[in-house]
Design an enzyme around this catalytic site. Structure first.
Site, PDB file in Angstrom:
ATOM      1  N   CYS A   7       0.834  -1.202   0.000  1.00  0.00           N
ATOM      2  CA  CYS A   7       0.000   0.000   0.000  1.00  0.00           C
ATOM      3  C   CYS A   7       0.871   1.255   0.000  1.00  0.00           C
ATOM      4  O   CYS A   7       0.620   2.199  -0.744  1.00  0.00           O
ATOM      5  CB  CYS A   7      -0.920  -0.018   1.215  1.00  0.00           C
ATOM      6  SG  CYS A   7      -1.963   1.444   1.373  1.00  0.00           S
ATOM      7  N   GLY A  46       1.905  10.630   8.627  1.00  0.00           N
ATOM      8  CA  GLY A  46       2.171  10.417  10.049  1.00  0.00           C
ATOM      9  C   GLY A  46       3.067   9.237  10.347  1.00  0.00           C
ATOM     10  O   GLY A  46       3.066   8.736  11.473  1.00  0.00           O
ATOM     11  N   CYS A  93      -6.266  -1.843   7.276  1.00  0.00           N
ATOM     12  CA  CYS A  93      -7.301  -0.814   7.269  1.00  0.00           C
ATOM     13  C   CYS A  93      -8.386  -1.067   6.243  1.00  0.00           C
ATOM     14  O   CYS A  93      -9.559  -0.792   6.484  1.00  0.00           O
ATOM     15  CB  CYS A  93      -6.661   0.563   7.050  1.00  0.00           C
ATOM     16  SG  CYS A  93      -5.695   0.692   5.521  1.00  0.00           S
TER      17      CYS A  93
END
Length: 272
Positions: free
Chosen positions: A15, A39, A108
């Site tokens: 990803c 982040g 996710c």
């Protein structure tokens, strides 16, 4: 495809390499942005290299080894120089409602559901035998895709009368016979390998360093750096470790380091 082939892939790494630091960065550039900020706990080194985070407990360079220097030159890691406690304190002082939210885990894109249910949508369950490393039949598994090398929970074969109470661990998945091989004890010799073959290798600098290369490597996230020597064999790498490594898992990534610099890495194809 990886699970069908008996491997245990790491989709977060793909990803990052394909979506966040290719497609998303291209979209940011099209919107007129000069940089992309994320982040991740990592640092951009001078010249566009990838460095480990200041907080070793949160360092995420392992997951970023497929991001090349051209993308890193246009990337900012604002939290890479601080610890998680500092980030939480800044978020709390700014009134962020998620300042004390627990760390996220899992994959996710599959949402809040059991991973086995997600896999079951694409791969039919194929029950097969569970055998000890000496060939003794111990039970039945529901599908090799539900197990990974080094796994303790899952096989469901505890309390066998002819064996001691030590827990069983997955040591091999034999695809040809659909057999799950297990061994007792977390230090069983069958769990350890001192070499691996890596494919789909990506070097952050854009080109491979001179071989053979003495450096350090991780075969899983948060593992302490392990001394190794890398040699080239056609389009693959042979990685020989100074000390045998526990639970070398095909499908996972081996990532290489020199000091605080992440050099790149590849997908583990086989343990030797």
């Amino acid at each position: 495809r990886s699970y069908r082939a008996g491997a245990t892939p790491n989709p977060c790494i793909q990803c990052n390499g394909v979506l966040k630091f290719q497609v998303l960065l291209q979209r940011a550039r099209a919107l007129g942005a000069t940089h992309l900020a994320t982040g991740h706990y990592a640092r951009v080194l001078p010249g566009g290299g990838l460095g480990v985070a200041a907080d070793p407990d949160k360092d995420q360079s392992y997951f970023l080894h497929q991001v090349d220097h051209r993308a890193l030159e246009r990337t900012l890691f604002p939290v890479g120089e601080v610890t998680k406690d500092v980030v939480r304190a800044k978020a709390e002082s700014a009134g962020f409602t998620n300042a004390r939210k627990k760390d996220s885990t899992g994959i996710c894109f599959i949402g809040e559901r059991r991973f086995t249910d997600f896999l079951g949508q694409y791969l039919p369950a194929q029950p097969g035998p569970i055998c000890a490393s000496d060939g003794e039949l111990l039970g039945e598994h529901q599908g090799l895709m539900y197990h990974t090398i080094g796994q303790r929970q899952g096989p469901g074969i505890g309390g066998l009368s002819a064996h001691p109470e030590a827990p069983w661990y997955v040591v091999e998945k034999q695809l040809a016979t659909n057999t799950l091989v297990v061994a007792q004890g977390n230090q069983h010799p069958a769990l350890f390998r001192d070499k691996l073959v890596a494919a789909e290798v990506i070097w952050i600098a854009g080109e491979a360093p001179a071989m053979p290369l003495s450096c350090h490597a991780k075969i899983r996230y948060r593992q302490p750096d392990q001394a190794c020597v890398i040699s080239q064999q056609d389009k693959r790498l042979i990685v020989t470790f100074e000390a045998p490594q526990r639970a070398v898992t095909p499908g996972q990534s081996v990532v290489f380091y020199e000091g605080e610099a992440c050099l790149g890495g590849g997908v583990i194809e086989a343990a030797l």
